[in-house]
Structure formats: structure tokens, C-alpha cells
Design a protein around this motif. Sequence first.
Motif, PDB file in Angstrom:
ATOM      1  N   ARG A  16       0.843  -1.178   0.000  1.00  0.00           N
ATOM      2  CA  ARG A  16       0.000   0.000   0.000  1.00  0.00           C
ATOM      3  C   ARG A  16       0.874   1.222   0.000  1.00  0.00           C
ATOM      4  O   ARG A  16       2.077   1.143   0.116  1.00  0.00           O
ATOM      5  N   ARG A 259      -9.854   5.579  -4.452  1.00  0.00           N
ATOM      6  CA  ARG A 259      -9.993   5.527  -2.994  1.00  0.00           C
ATOM      7  C   ARG A 259     -11.076   6.485  -2.518  1.00  0.00           C
ATOM      8  O   ARG A 259     -11.871   6.152  -1.630  1.00  0.00           O
ATOM      9  N   HIS A 263     -14.469   5.339  -0.356  1.00  0.00           N
ATOM     10  CA  HIS A 263     -14.758   5.916   0.966  1.00  0.00           C
ATOM     11  C   HIS A 263     -16.086   6.674   0.947  1.00  0.00           C
ATOM     12  O   HIS A 263     -16.888   6.566   1.888  1.00  0.00           O
ATOM     13  N   GLY A 276     -11.050   1.178   2.249  1.00  0.00           N
ATOM     14  CA  GLY A 276     -10.645   1.653   0.936  1.00  0.00           C
ATOM     15  C   GLY A 276     -10.716   0.502  -0.058  1.00  0.00           C
ATOM     16  O   GLY A 276     -11.264  -0.567   0.248  1.00  0.00           O
TER      17      GLY A 276
END
Length: 332
Positions: A16, A259, A263, A276
Motif C-alpha cells: 500500500r 480511494r 470511501h 478503501g
Amino acid sequence: MARGVRRTASDPPYDRVVTDAEPTDRTAELPEPMARVLGDYERHLRSERDVAPLTVKAYLGDVTGLLDHAHRLGLTEVAGLDLRTLRSWLARQQSMGRSRTTLSRRATSARVFTAWLARTGRVAADPGSALGSPKPHQTLPDVLRADEARALIEAAIEQAADGGPIGLRDVAMLELLYATGMRVGELVGIDVDDVDRDRNVVRVFGKGRKERTVPFGHPAAAALDRWRSTGRPLLAVEGSGAALFLGARGKRVDQRTVRTVVHRLLAAVPGAPDLGPHGLRHTAATHLLEGGADLRSVQELLGHASLATTQRYTHVTTDRLRRAYQQAHPRA
């Protein structure tokens, strides 16, 4: 568009976006021989290993911190690096309160760097080969329940009811993320011709640019068809190239946009955890195992190099089973 645009998936050990890497603004303070080696290492990561930009930044940040520490101990060249120096660097990180996960990742950064030094003849022997690192705490990933996953898709479909191209794109991206469990970097790297609608599979390029073919179901296929036929043509511009998913300005959509979409839409699902895109990957894996898929199949679908990585999801399903048992059985 050149295949080089696929350089979005992370390279081990960074799965990530890394936000706690060592700062790189100390490079100018390093002795010239160390700074020169650091520059060569950056070119190696970018040109030879084809590492994603964010991952390059993280590697360089960690290695800069290591070299800065070595310089403070009196070293002026990388040839002087030894196991004691590496261990003292990690010990200093620990004394500064770094987490076990961060320490483990930085130890990996050091080992990758020293292995490159040895391979290129810059050190006589690889001091990092004997460097241990604390194992990070294994935590169970948050996942959505099946009903929450459906509610997420429904929220996206409701948003797309106005017929705008962005809404159609968001539905297609969410359907594909949940259907395949692919990484967000893999999603944004997909080209139009990577989708095979005859077989309902998509070609993706994962870590280390490893190619795999991933199947998807009819809901994702329908969402992709609507996006490709109705939504994408409204956003496409001269510079869109072959990118499947486009941003508002017609260029290949970026990971940050994906993302934000996930969200925002999850916020409309009552009680759902704030996840996410990677949370959707965890969710897809968990639901596959709960539905009876075998570990090897899930491993191949997700593109995991090791089966041990896939096995973590069995802990999630076992944990759910335990909670259900405790709630339902009279003698639990």
C-alpha cells in the motif's frame, strides 16, 4: 498508450501507499560517495526493477535514513556497512517508538539494498543477509458483510441514475474490485483490450509486473458494458489512449480517485466499516472462502506469491464462525 503506464502496482515489501518512510531531505548531508551510490540505486529501482514511483520514494527514504545513521557513526562509504551498523540503525528506530510493522519493513529495505550492493560489487559480502527483523503483528483485516457489499454497489447505482459518465464509471470500478479482488493499482492500469467479454475475464499486471487473468461475474460485465458504451465515450479525449477507466478530464483515472470513490460511497452504507479499495480486496477473498472456494484458487485469483498470505483470510472466516457459534449455540 505505452504499457509503461501500468507501473502503478506496488512492489514488495510495500503493498500500500507508505506514509512513514524515512525523510529523504538528508541526502545532501551524506558524503559524496554515499550520495553517488544512492543515486545509482534510485536509477536501478526506476529503470531496471521498474518499481512504482511511490515505492521508489519509500525505498530511498529508508535507505537514506540508514546511510545517514552510518555516516553519524563515522562511515563515509557504503563499503563500511556491516551487520552491527544495520542492527544499531534498527535499534535506534525502535527507541524512537517505531511500530513492529515499520521496523520489519525497514529491515527488508536494508536487506534489499545491501543485496544490491553485494551483487554490484560495492561491498565484499552482503551484511544484510544475516539481519533479522521483528515480525509484524498479524491483525485481521476489516471486511464488509455480504449485505454491506450489496448496499455499497446499490449506493453507486443510485448515484449513477442521473446517467452521468462518472456514476457509470464508479459502478463499473466497484463491481470489478469486488468481483475480482484486484489491487487498486491493477484496476487503474487496465486497458480496454484487456477485458475479454466473450469469456468474462480481465488481464491484470500485479506486483513485479506479473500478468494474470481474472474472471468476473455477470453484474460486473453488465456494469462494464454500460461504462464502455455510454460513459467512457463522454469522457474520452485525445490523450485518453487505451485506458479503460478515465478521470473527469479524460486521462487514466488515478488511485487516489478510486480511494475517494470507495470511501464516499461506503459512508452511505449504515454501520459499514470505513474501508478503501484494499478493504474490498479483503472482502472478496473472505466471501470466496466463505462460499467454499479453495485456498489455491483464491491465491491465484488475488495474485499472491505465497499461500501463507492467502491463509490469513481463513482466520477471518473462522473468527466469524466463532462469533456466530457463541451467539447461537445454547451451550457456547
